[in-house]
Design a protein around this motif. Structure first.
Motif, PDB file in Angstrom:
ATOM      1  N   ARG A 141       0.845  -1.195   0.000  1.00 41.90           N
ATOM      2  CA  ARG A 141       0.000   0.000   0.000  1.00 41.90           C
ATOM      3  C   ARG A 141       0.880   1.244   0.000  1.00 41.90           C
ATOM      4  NH1 ARG A 141      -3.889  -2.078   4.963  1.00 41.90           N
ATOM      5  NH2 ARG A 141      -4.621  -3.996   3.932  1.00 41.90           N
ATOM      6  N   ARG A 200       1.719   5.365   2.423  1.00 39.67           N
ATOM      7  CA  ARG A 200       1.601   5.276   3.871  1.00 39.67           C
ATOM      8  C   ARG A 200       2.966   5.456   4.519  1.00 39.67           C
ATOM      9  NH1 ARG A 200      -2.649   0.845   6.210  1.00 39.67           N
ATOM     10  NH2 ARG A 200      -4.521   1.610   5.158  1.00 39.67           N
ATOM     11  N   SER A 201       2.949   6.019   5.711  1.00 44.47           N
ATOM     12  CA  SER A 201       4.185   6.174   6.455  1.00 44.47           C
ATOM     13  C   SER A 201       4.628   4.825   7.010  1.00 44.47           C
ATOM     14  CB  SER A 201       4.004   7.181   7.583  1.00 44.47           C
ATOM     15  OG  SER A 201       3.107   6.661   8.564  1.00 44.47           O
ATOM     16  N   GLU A 252       2.417   3.776   9.922  1.00 45.72           N
ATOM     17  CA  GLU A 252       1.116   3.272   9.471  1.00 45.72           C
ATOM     18  C   GLU A 252       1.237   1.865   8.908  1.00 45.72           C
ATOM     19  OE1 GLU A 252      -1.058   7.488   8.207  1.00 45.72           O
ATOM     20  OE2 GLU A 252       0.065   6.341   6.726  1.00 45.72           O
ATOM     21  N   LEU A 253       2.319   1.596   8.172  1.00 44.54           N
ATOM     22  CA  LEU A 253       2.510   0.247   7.629  1.00 44.54           C
ATOM     23  C   LEU A 253       2.760  -0.757   8.746  1.00 44.54           C
ATOM     24  CD1 LEU A 253       4.736   0.945   4.497  1.00 44.54           C
ATOM     25  CD2 LEU A 253       2.344   0.232   4.515  1.00 44.54           C
ATOM     26  N   ALA A 264      -0.616  -1.436  10.364  1.00 43.07           N
ATOM     27  CA  ALA A 264      -1.472  -2.244   9.499  1.00 43.07           C
ATOM     28  C   ALA A 264      -1.005  -3.691   9.456  1.00 43.07           C
ATOM     29  CB  ALA A 264      -1.500  -1.647   8.092  1.00 43.07           C
TER      30      ALA A 264
END
Length: 812
Positions: free
Chosen positions: A637, A640-641, A644-645, A648
């Motif tokens: 994805r 995304r920072s 954030e990864l 997730a």
């Protein structure tokens, strides 16, 4: 006479045998086909007995019944002295019938009819005769008393019309089956309520057998019933305790264990159950001894009711509660004594005055009986379990208290085990986190972030493991990424992880290539295993360790990796393509004898490197290939920072703690442009040292670092001089500007310089000593075509006085 051995016969008009049971056949030897339909007098041996039989019939018609003895003839001609009991007459298909029970007189028994007394009237076994429509035609006194329905109300009616508290339809179904098939049903158990004792559920054992006439037709059904409540309740209690052994304590979670106790108690023991634990217990601490008159605070950890939502609970799940107000004595929570109140009275002063809310709840929901049992384990009270009855009209009895104690004692041991494990897990987790890096920095080469999730608590272990990660700054603006996994859980795994991480950092400072670093780490693991051979747990932990080590160079944009039994990394290009490069696997650490091979990758700037432990991609319900595919979808994805990864990727595991430790290290690559790197090459001529100093000063002036020129020129002079003096071939100088200024001098020699500490009168040997004094740090690393000696200087504006001090040092 044992009732179980009694033969039962139905005598119809004129003394004709209408019903003949298997017990009668066993007693006299006549099968039913040879007796039914013939006069019963054929069984008697003397004319006087036949006359007496007529007198007995007349007496029974008065409703008195008769008991006595008579001599009867068996099929093989023997004469047997039998005990007889004759019932009052009853109607069967419009015919007058008598029920005769007989048993063989034993030699040791007195030949008296009194031995048969009570078979039909005072026997502990209830007996009844049903016609073909399953209506009562006869019953004994025991059955009348047990059912609580008078005889006159039963006769002519069905069972289902009289005792709605029993499973009458099921019982009548069994009687129809006996009537239709002629096959008896023996020892059928069932439970239900009766009018004789409507406050308590009873258990009964019933046997049904057909009544057959001379034409082998079933004219009715006879049944015998015994109250086996005590036996049934004992079996139920034993079954509940056995089930509790498997259900309570299925995890090492305190709240879960408390809820399991409440779940198993409702509805089989109580209609409402609550489990309250002392506050220190929930934190894994040892509860303090409570004074007698104190009321310590607890938290409700388990709650269950037969009513959905437990509306009768004054204190809700998770709330702080004070212990249940005692009936008369407040010592039970301190001394561990259980409390039984068979009959609760909400109007009693203790409740109505001091606890009006609880008294109001008692009235509203009909709470009428109470048990309170402290959770006590290893001499320490951990909390209390509360049991109440409302829908079940029977009050608690001492046997219920014994059962409750057994259940609570088992739960208390499990709670205490969970408490102790929570404390040990907290200590191991604190140790684990203290051994992991508190901050990560990839310098100018990498942006990095990480996640660590301890495994879920499981029976027999689980929780904190030995996964670790690290980012190690290296010379030349490079950075090392490392992820490892130690087999096992607990403090031993955490300590082993800390030792491995320290060993990796020490070997990384030696500037070893990844494959050589893993080889040295494998040797270290073998030595540890040999030293700790007596400690099997520690040796097995080291033997099961895996590791992946990667070095990224932002100047060449190359990443060199090697792994020891660890899952391969994930590489995500800037356009979102995800690959898991096939690195040579290498054996886990501690096996020895097998080589580790590197893999070299060139990465575009902005690529993502993901290192992880197997807990992120593998679980009992998912294989590693599916887990790696899931991880790849998350990392692909774009936009995304790193944080954030990371979030997730860990959230994709699902709710709750993972099955195994999870470690994830993400790094986004950067490349150093030509503006930050300057490279010069000089022939092996001592006259070139001055040219090297000049080039260094010019480059630092272009970078705006003129204040470092004097110190940098001195370092370069010493390093280039050593390279020219002790090696052959050209000498390469590289300057790298980042958060520090790095000066690298490469030559073709593989001989490493040694730092000496010269004496006052020595004329040489001060070159590297000056380098060590002036540089932030320095070192040597080997490359394919020789070695590189490097030194780092802090990039800062130095005051003018510093330059004078440097010049004075050089002059000296």
């Amino acid at each position: 006479m044992e009732v179980a051995n009694a033969a039962t016969v139905v005598i119809g008009p004129g003394g004709t045998v209408l019903g003949w049971t298997r017990a009668a056949e066993e007693l006299l030897g006549y099968p039913a086909a040879e007796v039914v339909g013939r006069p019963a007098a054929m069984l008697l041996t003397a004319p006087g007995d036949r006359v007496r039989a007529a007198a007995v019939a007349r007496r029974c018609r008065t409703g008195a019944g008769w008991a006595g003895s008579a001599t009867v003839r068996t099929r093989d001609g023997r004469h047997v002295e039998a005990q007889l009991r004759v019932s009052p007459p009853f109607s069967l298909d419009g015919r007058e019938c008598f029920l005769v029970s007989a048993g063989e007189q034993q030699p040791s028994q007195a030949v008296s009819g009194s031995l048969l007394e009570g078979l039909l009237t005072r026997s502990p076994i209830g007996m009844a005769v049903m016609d073909t429509d399953l209506r009562y035609v006869w019953m004994n006194d025991t059955l009348e008393r047990a059912g609580g329905v008078p005889r006159e109300q039963r006769l002519g009616r069905r069972l289902s019309e009289l005792l709605p508290g029993l499973d009458a339809e099921r019982l009548e179904g069994l009687m129809r089956e006996v009537r239709d098939t002629g096959t008896p049903v023996i020892d059928h158990e069932y439970t239900g309520w009766s009018w004789a004792d409507p406050q308590r559920r009873h258990a009964y054992s019933t046997s049904f057998f057909p009544l057959v006439d001379d034409e082998d037709r079933v004219n009715g059904v006879c049944y015998l019933v015994m109250d086996v409540t005590d036996r049934w309740e004992a079996r139920e209690r034993l079954a509940l305790i056995t089930e509790a052994s498997g259900r309570i304590g299925s995890t090492l979670n305190i709240d879960r264990t408390a809820q399991e106790l409440a779940d198993i108690a409702v509805p089989r023991l109580a209609d409402f159950a609550a489990v309250d634990l002392l506050e220190p217990v929930l934190h894994g601490d040892e509860p303090a001894v409570q004074p007698v008159d104190t009321r310590p605070l607890m938290r409700r950890c388990g709650l269950r009711s037969v009513r959905e939502g437990a509306p009768e609970a004054v204190d809700r799940l998770g709330e702080r509660v004070g212990f249940l107000p005692p009936h008369r004595d407040s010592r039970y929570l301190v001394e561990g004594d259980a409390m039984l109140i068979p009959s609760l009275d909400p109007d009693e002063e203790t409740w109505a005055h001091d606890y009006p809310e609880r008294a109001r709840t008692m009235r509203e929901f009909g709470l009428h009986s109470l048990l309170v049992v402290p959770l006590r384990a290893r001499g320490v009270v951990l909390g209390q379990a509360i049991f109440l009855r409302s829908r079940n009209p029977a009050p608690f009895v001492p046997d219920d208290l014994l059962l409750a104690r057994e259940l609570v004692d088992r739960a208390a041991v499990c709670v205490d085990n969970a408490r102790r494990y929570s404390r040990e897990r907290a200590a191991a987790l604190a140790l684990q986190r203290s051994l992991l890096p508190s901050q990560l920095t990839g310098g100018i080469a990498l942006d990095v972030t990480s996640r660590y999730l301890p495994a879920q608590v499981r029976e027999g272990g689980g929780g904190v493991g030995g996964d670790w990660y690290d980012v190690i700054p290296l010379s030349g603006a490079r950075a090392a990424l490392v992820v490892g996994d130690v087999v096992g859980h607990g403090v031993t795994a955490a300590v082993t992880m800390g030792r491995l991480r320290t060993a990796v950092r020490t070997l990384a400072d030696m500037e070893l290539p990844p494959e050589e670093l893993l080889a040295h780490l494998d040797d270290w693991a073998i030595r540890v295993i040999e030293e700790e051979a007596g400690d099997q747990a520690a040796a097995a932990t080291v033997l099961g360790a895996t590791c992946l080590y990667a070095v990224y160079d932002p100047i060449t944009r190359r990443c060199t990796m090697a792994r020891a039994g660890h899952p391969p990394p994930a590489i995500v290009t800037p356009d979102g393509d995800v690959t898991f490069p096939e690195l040579p696997a290498g054996p886990p650490l501690g096996l020895g004898g097998l080589p580790f091979e590197p893999a070299d990758l060139e990465l575009p700037e902005g690529s993502l490197i993901a290192l992880y432990s197997d807990g992120l991609v593998e679980s009992p319900d998912q294989d590693i290939d599916a887990g790696m595919a899931r991880l790849g979808r998350v990392l692909a994805r774009s936009g995304r920072s790193l944080d954030e990864l990371c979030t997730a990727a860990t959230e994709s595991l699902g709710p709750g703690p993972p099955y195994d430790d999870v470690t994830l290290l993400l790094a986004r690559t950067h490349a150093l442009t030509a503006e930050r790197v300057a490279t010069f090459e000089f022939p092996p001529d001592p006259a070139e040292v001055a040219q090297a100093r000049a080039k260094t000063g010019e480059q630092l002036a272009r970078w705006g670092l003129g204040d470092l020129a004097m110190t940098a020129e001195l370092l370069v002079s010493e390093l280039v001089t050593n390279a020219i003096r002790y090696s052959s071939g050209p000498v390469r100088l590289r300057l790298i500007r980042q958060s520090v200024l790095t000066c690298e001098v490469a030559d073709a020699s593989s001989t490493s310089p040694r730092l000496r500490h010269p004496r006052t009168l020595d004329e040489g040997g001060r070159g590297l000593f000056l380098v060590a004094q002036l540089a932030r740090r320095w070192g040597t690393r080997y490359v394919a075509d020789g070695k590189i000696i490097w030194a780092e200087l802090d990039v800062r504006q130095a005051p003018a006085g510093d330059h004078r001090a440097t010049r004075e040092a050089l002059a000296a």
